[in-house]
Design a protein around this motif. Structure first.
Motif, PDB file in Angstrom:
ATOM      1  N   GLU A   8     -17.267 -51.489-137.349  1.00 39.49           N
ATOM      2  CA  GLU A   8     -18.072 -51.174-136.378  1.00 39.49           C
ATOM      3  C   GLU A   8     -18.143 -52.097-135.208  1.00 39.49           C
ATOM      4  N   LYS A   9     -17.701 -53.402-135.535  1.00 35.77           N
ATOM      5  CA  LYS A   9     -17.760 -54.528-134.392  1.00 35.77           C
ATOM      6  C   LYS A   9     -16.431 -54.367-133.627  1.00 35.77           C
ATOM      7  N   LYS A  10     -15.349 -53.743-134.411  1.00 32.98           N
ATOM      8  CA  LYS A  10     -14.145 -53.589-133.634  1.00 32.98           C
ATOM      9  C   LYS A  10     -14.194 -52.719-132.643  1.00 32.98           C
ATOM     10  N   VAL A  11     -14.912 -51.354-133.125  1.00 30.32           N
ATOM     11  CA  VAL A  11     -15.116 -50.356-132.382  1.00 30.32           C
ATOM     12  C   VAL A  11     -16.008 -50.556-130.880  1.00 30.32           C
ATOM     13  N   LEU A  12     -17.062 -51.595-131.436  1.00 27.86           N
ATOM     14  CA  LEU A  12     -17.942 -51.825-130.215  1.00 27.86           C
ATOM     15  C   LEU A  12     -16.976 -52.953-129.190  1.00 27.86           C
ATOM     16  N   SER A  13     -16.185 -53.678-129.863  1.00 27.74           N
ATOM     17  CA  SER A  13     -15.421 -54.575-128.769  1.00 27.74           C
ATOM     18  C   SER A  13     -14.360 -53.884-127.866  1.00 27.74           C
ATOM     19  N   GLU A  14     -13.901 -52.820-128.654  1.00 24.16           N
ATOM     20  CA  GLU A  14     -13.027 -51.890-127.788  1.00 24.16           C
ATOM     21  C   GLU A  14     -13.835 -50.942-126.937  1.00 24.16           C
ATOM     22  N   ASN A  15     -14.812 -50.600-126.949  1.00 20.72           N
ATOM     23  CA  ASN A  15     -15.873 -50.136-126.066  1.00 20.72           C
ATOM     24  C   ASN A  15     -16.178 -51.216-124.895  1.00 20.72           C
ATOM     25  N   ASP A  16     -16.590 -52.350-125.438  1.00 26.31           N
ATOM     26  CA  ASP A  16     -16.802 -53.525-124.342  1.00 26.31           C
ATOM     27  C   ASP A  16     -15.391 -53.730-123.395  1.00 26.31           C
ATOM     28  N   ARG A  17     -14.325 -53.666-123.894  1.00 28.74           N
ATOM     29  CA  ARG A  17     -13.157 -54.094-123.357  1.00 28.74           C
ATOM     30  C   ARG A  17     -13.067 -52.878-122.077  1.00 28.74           C
ATOM     31  N   LEU A  18     -12.987 -51.661-122.736  1.00 30.54           N
ATOM     32  CA  LEU A  18     -12.926 -50.467-121.849  1.00 30.54           C
ATOM     33  C   LEU A  18     -14.134 -50.505-120.643  1.00 30.54           C
ATOM     34  N   ALA A  19     -15.163 -50.993-121.087  1.00 32.11           N
ATOM     35  CA  ALA A  19     -16.470 -51.001-119.943  1.00 32.11           C
ATOM     36  C   ALA A  19     -16.121 -52.177-119.036  1.00 32.11           C
ATOM     37  N   ALA A  20     -15.554 -53.241-119.418  1.00 34.53           N
ATOM     38  CA  ALA A  20     -15.288 -54.183-118.573  1.00 34.53           C
ATOM     39  C   ALA A  20     -14.190 -53.490-117.530  1.00 34.53           C
ATOM     40  N   ASP A  21     -13.355 -52.692-117.899  1.00 31.21           N
ATOM     41  CA  ASP A  21     -12.110 -52.530-116.933  1.00 31.21           C
ATOM     42  C   ASP A  21     -12.827 -51.405-115.898  1.00 31.21           C
ATOM     43  N   ILE A  22     -13.899 -50.572-116.411  1.00 33.91           N
ATOM     44  CA  ILE A  22     -14.582 -49.551-115.695  1.00 33.91           C
ATOM     45  C   ILE A  22     -15.319 -50.424-114.467  1.00 33.91           C
ATOM     46  N   ARG A  23     -16.081 -51.397-115.301  1.00 36.32           N
ATOM     47  CA  ARG A  23     -16.914 -52.116-114.103  1.00 36.32           C
ATOM     48  C   ARG A  23     -15.918 -52.783-113.050  1.00 36.32           C
ATOM     49  N   GLN A  24     -14.721 -53.160-113.413  1.00 34.44           N
ATOM     50  CA  GLN A  24     -13.863 -53.908-112.713  1.00 34.44           C
ATOM     51  C   GLN A  24     -13.424 -52.841-111.458  1.00 34.44           C
ATOM     52  N   GLN A  25     -13.054 -51.567-111.913  1.00 33.49           N
ATOM     53  CA  GLN A  25     -12.812 -50.584-111.073  1.00 33.49           C
ATOM     54  C   GLN A  25     -13.481 -50.144-110.361  1.00 33.49           C
ATOM     55  N   LEU A  26     -14.937 -49.861-110.517  1.00 29.30           N
ATOM     56  CA  LEU A  26     -15.945 -49.543-109.772  1.00 29.30           C
ATOM     57  C   LEU A  26     -16.129 -50.469-108.669  1.00 29.30           C
ATOM     58  N   SER A  27     -16.207 -51.754-109.286  1.00 31.56           N
ATOM     59  CA  SER A  27     -16.621 -52.895-108.412  1.00 31.56           C
ATOM     60  C   SER A  27     -15.518 -53.193-107.183  1.00 31.56           C
ATOM     61  N   GLU A  28     -14.372 -53.055-107.487  1.00 29.75           N
ATOM     62  CA  GLU A  28     -13.386 -53.115-106.463  1.00 29.75           C
ATOM     63  C   GLU A  28     -13.417 -51.989-105.391  1.00 29.75           C
ATOM     64  N   LYS A  29     -14.043 -50.921-105.643  1.00 26.49           N
ATOM     65  CA  LYS A  29     -14.387 -49.744-104.583  1.00 26.49           C
ATOM     66  C   LYS A  29     -15.789 -49.657-104.031  1.00 26.49           C
ATOM     67  N   ASP A  30     -16.518 -50.942-104.429  1.00 25.76           N
ATOM     68  CA  ASP A  30     -17.934 -51.035-104.119  1.00 25.76           C
ATOM     69  C   ASP A  30     -18.611 -49.996-104.384  1.00 25.76           C
ATOM     70  N   ILE A  31     -18.556 -49.291-105.681  1.00 27.00           N
ATOM     71  CA  ILE A  31     -19.339 -48.173-105.955  1.00 27.00           C
ATOM     72  C   ILE A  31     -20.562 -48.713-106.996  1.00 27.00           C
ATOM     73  N   VAL A  32     -21.693 -48.457-106.551  1.00 21.01           N
ATOM     74  CA  VAL A  32     -22.966 -48.654-107.407  1.00 21.01           C
ATOM     75  C   VAL A  32     -22.932 -47.618-108.653  1.00 21.01           C
ATOM     76  N   SER A  33     -23.185 -48.080-109.818  1.00 18.80           N
ATOM     77  CA  SER A  33     -23.019 -47.119-110.663  1.00 18.80           C
ATOM     78  C   SER A  33     -24.452 -47.167-111.772  1.00 18.80           C
ATOM     79  N   LEU A  34     -24.928 -46.213-111.816  1.00 23.22           N
ATOM     80  CA  LEU A  34     -26.127 -46.144-112.756  1.00 23.22           C
ATOM     81  C   LEU A  34     -26.152 -45.207-114.038  1.00 23.22           C
ATOM     82  N   ASN A  35     -26.716 -45.790-114.966  1.00 21.34           N
ATOM     83  CA  ASN A  35     -26.253 -44.741-116.333  1.00 21.34           C
ATOM     84  C   ASN A  35     -27.771 -44.368-116.655  1.00 21.34           C
ATOM     85  N   LEU A  36     -27.802 -43.135-116.389  1.00 18.25           N
ATOM     86  CA  LEU A  36     -29.393 -42.678-116.746  1.00 18.25           C
ATOM     87  C   LEU A  36     -29.590 -42.007-117.987  1.00 18.25           C
ATOM     88  N   VAL A  37     -30.616 -42.950-118.710  1.00 14.43           N
ATOM     89  CA  VAL A  37     -30.611 -42.594-120.233  1.00 14.43           C
ATOM     90  C   VAL A  37     -32.346 -42.163-120.485  1.00 14.43           C
TER      91      VAL A  37
END
Lengths: 227, 227
Positions: A8-37
């Motif tokens: 489970e930890k491995k799956v989570l850290s894979e998710n975290d790695r991908l999330a960091a990529d997304i954060r970087q990608q959105l940040s470079e484009k100055d896009i505010v991103s909100l996750n509605l839950v």
């Protein structure tokens, strides 16, 4: 059981790695991103419909709408004027993960987008554990759900930056106490920015719109705080 | 990923084994057991409070109330007259499993109990996957949640035997169409027994009570169908 935890930890850290990529990608484009839950039916799609109607001419908005089954929400958002919206059907999974979001980002037109809304699966538990690379989680509760929800589902409120209390038009017909709900929420997370709204009557929405405008402005001047 | 799937299957079959033990144990004692599932705030606890008030003198009722955090629900049920109630705090887990229930059954006084209610964690997704040894799942939705929920969360409706549509007193204040909700639910599961109720006004509850009485009678004559 040890082996299960390791994996489970491995799956989570894979998710975290991908999330960091997304954060970087959105940040470079100055896009505010909100996750509605929220729970199912608290009004995530209704809030986004209202937001599109109010701000679609003013801000460049992209949306990802997640659901276990059906594309109902994405269709509703398209009818409300969204031209840049994609749907994720999880096919049974109880939350969105970064891999699903990353895939959809490639299908959206991201140039010039100022704000990205990710509407998560209706579930007040599991989506708390999955970073999608968003700037912030926004948790919704409605006045028909009971004011003790922040205490019963604390992880989601702890990991959110804003709380939207929806359906204030129904306050006369339930025992929901707004002040008690806010107190419970702030006990769990003292930093929550709180909105009281009714997507039905429009009450309180101007403060929500102003906050979104402010986030977009701050993002462009790079002072928005990261998740 | 193959390894992960294998281990998940092992966990599930361990759950299924424990659930079968529970089913056997309850069956030997002629105890009707219902697993109540819904989104947070649909009214599981309210329905049980009403049921206790109406039937506590007539039927021998035991309850297990599950929550991610807090014992709020178990406390509410005790205040409503429950003398045989235990709480499960999952501490973050998004569903009850058979191991948790099995442990609590040992703490309840089961002799002479006629009906056991298990109030699951508020979550319309994950609890669908975990057999707790119950006779039936009963799924609740409320009229403030949207009438497309059966299509968006089909697994829960497919695996339930009864559907309770709660908060009919709020129908005038939402776009919820009861007939459409029923149609959607029956599309997913044509065998659903459907109740329309309001825990606030009491509307429709007599049919629910009659159904519970009938289940208890059938169980004693051993004609109740097994999950």
């Amino acid at each position: 059981m040890t082996r299960k935890i390791t994996i489970e930890k491995k799956v989570l850290s894979e998710n975290d790695r991908l999330a960091a990529d997304i954060r970087q990608q959105l940040s470079e484009k100055d896009i505010v991103s909100l996750n509605l839950v929220s729970s199912p039916g608290s009004g995530k799609t209704s809030l986004l419909e209202r937001t599109l109607t109010a701000l679609n001419d003013e801000l460049n908005i992209a949306l990802i709408a997640g659901d276990v089954q059906t594309e109902n929400d994405a269709n509703r958002l398209a009818r409300a004027g969204a031209s840049n919206v994609k749907s994720i059907v999880t096919g049974g999974a109880c939350h969105l993960d970064a891999r699903m979001v990353s895939k959809k980002l490639n299908e959206l037109k991201l140039s010039d987008v100022e704000i990205l809304f990710i509407e998560n699966v209706g579930n007040l538990v599991c989506p708390a554990g999955f970073d999608l690379g968003e700037d912030m989680k926004v948790v919704l509760i409605s006045t028909t759900e009971g004011d003790d929800k922040p205490l019963k589902y604390p992880a989601m409120f702890r990991r959110s930056s804003a709380l939207v209390i929806n359906k204030t038009d129904l306050l006369d017909f339930s025992d929901f106490d707004v002040e008690r709900a806010k107190e419970h929420a702030l006990t769990v997370n003292g930093n929550l920015k709180i909105f009281q709204i009714s997507c039905r009557t429009g009450e309180g929405l101007s403060a929500w719109y102003d906050w979104l405008r402010e986030l977009v402005t701050k993002k462009k001047t790079s002072v928005i705080s990261k998740n």
